[in-house]
Enzyme design. Structure first.
Site, mmCIF file in Angstrom:
data_model
loop_
_atom_site.group_PDB
_atom_site.id
_atom_site.type_symbol
_atom_site.label_atom_id
_atom_site.label_comp_id
_atom_site.label_asym_id
_atom_site.label_seq_id
_atom_site.Cartn_x
_atom_site.Cartn_y
_atom_site.Cartn_z
ATOM 1 N N HIS A 203 0.312 10.441 16.008
ATOM 2 C CA HIS A 203 1.376 9.490 16.327
ATOM 3 C C HIS A 203 2.550 9.594 15.364
ATOM 4 O O HIS A 203 3.708 9.505 15.783
ATOM 5 C CB HIS A 203 0.814 8.067 16.333
ATOM 6 C CG HIS A 203 0.023 7.747 17.560
ATOM 7 N ND1 HIS A 203 -1.247 8.228 17.767
ATOM 8 C CD2 HIS A 203 0.334 7.020 18.661
ATOM 9 C CE1 HIS A 203 -1.690 7.815 18.935
ATOM 10 N NE2 HIS A 203 -0.747 7.081 19.504
ATOM 11 N N GLU A 311 -4.515 4.923 -7.435
ATOM 12 C CA GLU A 311 -3.317 4.090 -7.404
ATOM 13 C C GLU A 311 -3.587 2.751 -8.070
ATOM 14 O O GLU A 311 -4.705 2.219 -7.980
ATOM 15 C CB GLU A 311 -2.865 3.878 -5.954
ATOM 16 C CG GLU A 311 -2.497 5.189 -5.238
ATOM 17 C CD GLU A 311 -2.106 4.969 -3.785
ATOM 18 O OE1 GLU A 311 -2.177 3.827 -3.313
ATOM 19 O OE2 GLU A 311 -1.714 5.960 -3.134
ATOM 20 N N HIS A 341 3.372 4.130 -2.425
ATOM 21 C CA HIS A 341 2.624 3.952 -1.177
ATOM 22 C C HIS A 341 3.334 2.954 -0.255
ATOM 23 O O HIS A 341 2.755 1.978 0.230
ATOM 24 C CB HIS A 341 1.204 3.461 -1.469
ATOM 25 C CG HIS A 341 0.232 3.826 -0.384
ATOM 26 N ND1 HIS A 341 -1.088 4.151 -0.635
ATOM 27 C CD2 HIS A 341 0.366 3.918 0.963
ATOM 28 C CE1 HIS A 341 -1.712 4.419 0.502
ATOM 29 N NE2 HIS A 341 -0.835 4.268 1.478
#
Length: 463
Positions: A203, A311, A341
């Site tokens: 997508h 992270e 992010h």
């Protein structure tokens, strides 16, 4: 179309044609829809026979629309803006029936063992690798996510990074903020006429393909399955072929054993000198130390990274060598865009994610539907209507083994089973059944009978 009208002076009704100025086809369809809606049997709102006063733990600043959707259904919601560590979850999770997270909170097997009341997990993001999916399924807990809602946001971020990298905008902007005027064109390029290589044509990749062609960019892509290209895009036969041909390479693949470090030293060497690498997928897909080497040597002209192997858990936390041992070196490199992010961090994406995942969680809690679950058999039944007042819905999660349906249907034998559906996925199976003419005392008896079966993992009754 005719309608009755009255002729003055004569109490008589005749048929007359209605003027086209007073109605149109849209009005006619609306009228038909209103007439049909009057005849539709309204679904009955179901409630758990047990576990009334369901509690949800919502973390990581998930959209307030999702929080409000849960509260509107009468659920108790504890909402936190930060992620929780495993130890924090171990202390809290035992009192909750559902949890909503994004990408930073890790739901491990230890957490799931402590989650004695947990019924459902909602991942308000694309990925689900932060959840031990197999352990969740074995505990009878479906996991829902939103795989497509932020596709446009990520695709637009990639397009902006293409331009920023090719024009060295990041460096020029930083220099000017430091008081240095450095107007130059060397090493700065238009994106028009360049080749974009998309790894993963799902997508996001396919939307990006359309946007890139609008910029005059030639698009090639690689995917593990053959896909219909959009526009003038062309699928290539291998990752190596894509890397050797593309001026820009962008990654849009999930984190799987076969995709970890899929871009490492050998792959970077195959890329054209002066090319750019963009990773907005998953942090472990790129071998960062190898990327640093390629950037330092000048083989790659630049890179953009939105995701990293490790992270920080909350805003304001440092991104340093304690998080990733190469962080300070990466931060010092020129023409490298580092973002925290934010690929799906737009108001539109978070609103759509909040709507999609909250509705999936509510459908499971209130109706038993597992459509869209990533780790679970997908089972659904049409709604019980308001007229079916004595119907009970059985939601039976069990081990996928022979003879289970026979035992369950023997238990249902004294009652009329209005509808039933079952499916399995791996070692877990899920059955839904609507049973008529069930009294409150019968419900207790049925619960005890089904839960005594050896295959039982989790049984819920909705009425």
């Amino acid at each position: 179309m005719s309608s009755p009208i009255q002729i003055p002076g004569k109490m008589r009704t005749v048929a007359a044609s209605v003027s086209p100025t007073t109605t149109n086809i849209h009005d006619r369809f609306a009228s038909l829809h209103r007439q049909e809606s009057l005849n539709v049997r309204q679904p009955r709102v179901l409630h758990p026979v047990e576990n009334e006063g369901l509690r949800l733990l919502i973390l990581e600043n998930i959209s307030m629309e999702a929080v409000n959707a849960f509260k509107a259904q009468g659920l108790h919601v504890d909402h936190y803006t930060k992620a929780m560590s495993e130890d924090e979850l171990l202390q809290k999770i035992g009192s909750y029936h559902g949890i909503g997270i994004r990408s930073k909170t890790k739901i491990t097997e230890r957490v799931l063992k402590a989650a004695t009341k947990l019924l459902v997990i909602g991942c308000f993001c694309i990925g689900t690798n932060q959840v031990d999916l197999k352990a969740a399924a074995s505990a009878g807990i479906p996991v829902f996510n939103s795989p497509f809602s932020n596709s446009r946001s990520v695709a637009e971020l990639v397009m902006s990074e293409l331009v920023v990298l090719s024009r060295q905008l990041f460096e020029r902007s930083y220099e000017l903020r430091q008081g240095l005027w450095n107007k130059q064109s060397k090493g700065c390029w238009e994106v028009r006429g360049k080749t974009l290589g998309i790894v993963g044509y799902g997508h996001i990749g396919s939307q990006l393909s359309v946007l890139a062609e609008a910029f005059g960019i030639r698009v090639i892509f690689f995917d593990v399955i053959n896909l219909m290209p959009l526009g003038s895009a062309r699928q290539v036969e291998s990752l190596d072929a894509l890397l050797s041909e593309a001026d820009f390479v962008t990654l849009h693949v999930p984190e799987l054993p076969e995709t970890i470090n899929m871009i490492s030293r050998d792959q970077l060497t195959l890329m054209k000198k002066g090319a750019y690498l963009i990773n907005n997928a998953r942090g472990k897909v790129v071998d960062i130390p190898a990327l640093i080497e390629s950037l330092k040597s000048g083989h790659l002209a630049g890179a953009a990274l939105d995701v990293f192997p490790s992270e920080p858990g909350s805003n304001g936390s440092p991104f340093d060598d304690q998080v990733n041992p190469w962080a300070s070196t990466l931060r010092s490199l020129h023409n490298v865009i580092l973002t925290p992010h934010i690929g799906g961090s737009t108001e539109e994406a978070q609103r759509m994610i909040g709507q999609e995942v909250s509705q999936a969680v509510l459908r499971y809690i209130g109706l038993g539907s597992t459509i869209g679950a990533v780790n679970f058999p997908e089972v659904d039944l049409r709604a019980i209507t308001a007229e079916e007042g004595d119907h009970v819905r059985v939601c039976y999660v069990h081990k996928n083994q022979p003879g289970v349906l026979k035992l369950v249907n023997e238990t249902f034998a004294p009652y009329n089973v209005e509808k039933q559906y079952s499916d399995s996925k791996g070692e877990v199976a899920y059955l839904m059944a609507d049973i008529a003419n069930v009294s409150p005392m019968d419900i207790t008896s049925l619960q005890e009978s089904i839960r005594r079966t050896d295959a039982n993992i989790l049984t819920r009754f909705l009425a």
